[in-house]
Design a protein around this motif. Structure first.
Motif, PDB file in Angstrom:
ATOM      1  N   MET A  91       0.846  -1.166   0.000  1.00 20.78           N
ATOM      2  CA  MET A  91       0.000   0.000   0.000  1.00 20.78           C
ATOM      3  C   MET A  91       0.893   1.231   0.000  1.00 20.78           C
ATOM      4  N   SER A  92       0.572   2.168  -0.848  1.00 20.60           N
ATOM      5  CA  SER A  92       1.379   3.364  -1.019  1.00 20.60           C
ATOM      6  C   SER A  92       0.623   4.583  -0.502  1.00 20.60           C
ATOM      7  N   VAL A  93       1.174   5.217   0.514  1.00 13.92           N
ATOM      8  CA  VAL A  93       0.550   6.399   1.086  1.00 13.92           C
ATOM      9  C   VAL A  93       0.630   7.577   0.113  1.00 13.92           C
ATOM     10  N   SER A  94       1.709   7.648  -0.662  1.00 11.11           N
ATOM     11  CA  SER A  94       1.834   8.753  -1.614  1.00 11.11           C
ATOM     12  C   SER A  94       0.753   8.685  -2.697  1.00 11.11           C
ATOM     13  N   VAL A  95       0.379   7.488  -3.091  1.00  4.68           N
ATOM     14  CA  VAL A  95      -0.695   7.336  -4.084  1.00  4.68           C
ATOM     15  C   VAL A  95      -2.025   7.778  -3.488  1.00  4.68           C
ATOM     16  N   ILE A  96      -2.266   7.414  -2.231  1.00  2.51           N
ATOM     17  CA  ILE A  96      -3.500   7.826  -1.561  1.00  2.51           C
ATOM     18  C   ILE A  96      -3.538   9.346  -1.412  1.00  2.51           C
ATOM     19  N   LEU A  97      -2.410   9.948  -1.064  1.00  2.00           N
ATOM     20  CA  LEU A  97      -2.357  11.405  -0.946  1.00  2.00           C
ATOM     21  C   LEU A  97      -2.539  12.087  -2.292  1.00  2.00           C
ATOM     22  N   ARG A  98      -2.024  11.477  -3.360  1.00  2.00           N
ATOM     23  CA  ARG A  98      -2.236  12.018  -4.702  1.00  2.00           C
ATOM     24  C   ARG A  98      -3.727  11.978  -5.054  1.00  2.00           C
ATOM     25  N   GLY A  99      -4.392  10.885  -4.730  1.00  2.00           N
ATOM     26  CA  GLY A  99      -5.833  10.804  -4.950  1.00  2.00           C
ATOM     27  C   GLY A  99      -6.597  11.795  -4.096  1.00  2.00           C
ATOM     28  N   PHE A 100      -6.136  11.978  -2.852  1.00  2.00           N
ATOM     29  CA  PHE A 100      -6.761  12.963  -1.968  1.00  2.00           C
ATOM     30  C   PHE A 100      -6.638  14.367  -2.541  1.00  2.00           C
ATOM     31  N   MET A 101      -5.452  14.717  -3.031  1.00  2.00           N
ATOM     32  CA  MET A 101      -5.254  16.054  -3.585  1.00  2.00           C
ATOM     33  C   MET A 101      -6.118  16.281  -4.830  1.00  2.00           C
ATOM     34  N   ALA A 102      -6.239  15.253  -5.670  1.00  2.00           N
ATOM     35  CA  ALA A 102      -7.100  15.377  -6.853  1.00  2.00           C
ATOM     36  C   ALA A 102      -8.558  15.562  -6.434  1.00  2.00           C
ATOM     37  N   ALA A 160      -9.604  16.788  -3.536  1.00  2.00           N
ATOM     38  CA  ALA A 160      -9.747  18.093  -2.892  1.00  2.00           C
ATOM     39  C   ALA A 160      -9.838  19.206  -3.933  1.00  2.00           C
ATOM     40  N   LEU A 161      -9.033  19.120  -4.980  1.00  2.00           N
ATOM     41  CA  LEU A 161      -9.120  20.115  -6.051  1.00  2.00           C
ATOM     42  C   LEU A 161     -10.455  20.044  -6.786  1.00  2.00           C
ATOM     43  N   ALA A 162     -10.928  18.817  -7.024  1.00  2.00           N
ATOM     44  CA  ALA A 162     -12.234  18.660  -7.673  1.00  2.00           C
ATOM     45  C   ALA A 162     -13.344  19.200  -6.779  1.00  2.00           C
ATOM     46  N   SER A 222     -11.153  11.037  -7.085  1.00  2.00           N
ATOM     47  CA  SER A 222     -10.065  10.684  -6.164  1.00  2.00           C
ATOM     48  C   SER A 222      -9.746   9.198  -6.233  1.00  2.00           C
ATOM     49  N   GLY A 223     -10.757   8.364  -6.364  1.00  2.00           N
ATOM     50  CA  GLY A 223     -10.525   6.935  -6.512  1.00  2.00           C
ATOM     51  C   GLY A 223      -9.815   6.592  -7.799  1.00  2.00           C
ATOM     52  N   TRP A 224     -10.193   7.264  -8.885  1.00  2.00           N
ATOM     53  CA  TRP A 224      -9.557   6.992 -10.175  1.00  2.00           C
ATOM     54  C   TRP A 224      -8.085   7.370 -10.165  1.00  2.00           C
ATOM     55  N   VAL A 225      -7.766   8.541  -9.604  1.00  2.00           N
ATOM     56  CA  VAL A 225      -6.373   8.990  -9.562  1.00  2.00           C
ATOM     57  C   VAL A 225      -5.541   8.056  -8.686  1.00  2.00           C
ATOM     58  N   VAL A 261     -10.949  12.039   1.542  1.00  2.00           N
ATOM     59  CA  VAL A 261     -11.545  13.291   1.069  1.00  2.00           C
ATOM     60  C   VAL A 261     -12.869  13.544   1.778  1.00  2.00           C
ATOM     61  N   PHE A 262     -13.691  12.510   1.893  1.00  2.00           N
ATOM     62  CA  PHE A 262     -14.996  12.689   2.527  1.00  2.00           C
ATOM     63  C   PHE A 262     -14.854  13.064   3.994  1.00  2.00           C
ATOM     64  N   LEU A 263     -13.986  12.358   4.717  1.00  2.00           N
ATOM     65  CA  LEU A 263     -13.854  12.619   6.149  1.00  2.00           C
ATOM     66  C   LEU A 263     -13.216  13.976   6.435  1.00  2.00           C
ATOM     67  N   VAL A 264     -12.225  14.365   5.652  1.00  2.00           N
ATOM     68  CA  VAL A 264     -11.616  15.687   5.843  1.00  2.00           C
ATOM     69  C   VAL A 264     -12.639  16.780   5.542  1.00  2.00           C
ATOM     70  N   GLY A 265     -13.403  16.603   4.478  1.00  2.00           N
ATOM     71  CA  GLY A 265     -14.447  17.568   4.155  1.00  2.00           C
ATOM     72  C   GLY A 265     -15.511  17.655   5.227  1.00  2.00           C
ATOM     73  N   LYS A 266     -15.869  16.519   5.795  1.00  2.00           N
ATOM     74  CA  LYS A 266     -16.882  16.494   6.846  1.00  2.00           C
ATOM     75  C   LYS A 266     -16.375  17.190   8.109  1.00  2.00           C
TER      76      LYS A 266
END
Length: 118
Positions: A1-12, A14-16, A53-56, A76-81
């Motif tokens: 599991m790659s945390v950097s990939v998850i963070l990349r998806g999170f950033m995408a 968050a921007l969306a 975010s899932g796709w990225v 993304v959902f939990l941070v937004g909430k």
């Protein structure tokens, strides 16, 4: 599991989410929308942000793209909430239903991203 990939998806995601929020704010400022239309727009935004975010995250993952996509959409959902609740911005979406929707759509987006890698 790659945390950097998850963070990349999170950033995408968050921007969306920021782009969708900006567009909804412009539409709501210039027109009069009923609360039911705003609710539908919030759910559509949740679906779209979770899918992006899932796709990225799935596209960047070497293996288990569905897990990376699910975790990115969930983040993304939990941070937004948390941000919405702390800034007293209203409930927006129901917590448990939104959680399930973001997990499922993020998982599907992660699978889709993993399958479009090659």
């Amino acid at each position: 599991m790659s945390v950097s990939v998850i963070l990349r998806g999170f950033m995408a995601g968050a921007l969306a989410a920021a782009l969708i929020a900006f567009i909804l704010a412009l539409i709501d400022f210039n027109t009069v929308l009923s609360s039911s239309i705003i609710s539908v727009a919030l759910w559509a935004g949740t679906l779209l942000v979770s899918a992006i975010s899932g796709w990225v995250a799935g596209r960047g993952a070497d293996q288990a793209g569905w897990v990376h996509g699910m975790l990115a959409a969930l983040t993304v959902f939990l941070v937004g909430k948390v941000i919405a609740e702390n800034l007293h911005m209203g409930a927006g979406n129901h917590l448990w239903i939104g959680l399930a929707v973001s997990i499922i759509v993020g998982m599907i987006g992660g699978m889709w991203g993993a399958n479009t890698q090659y």
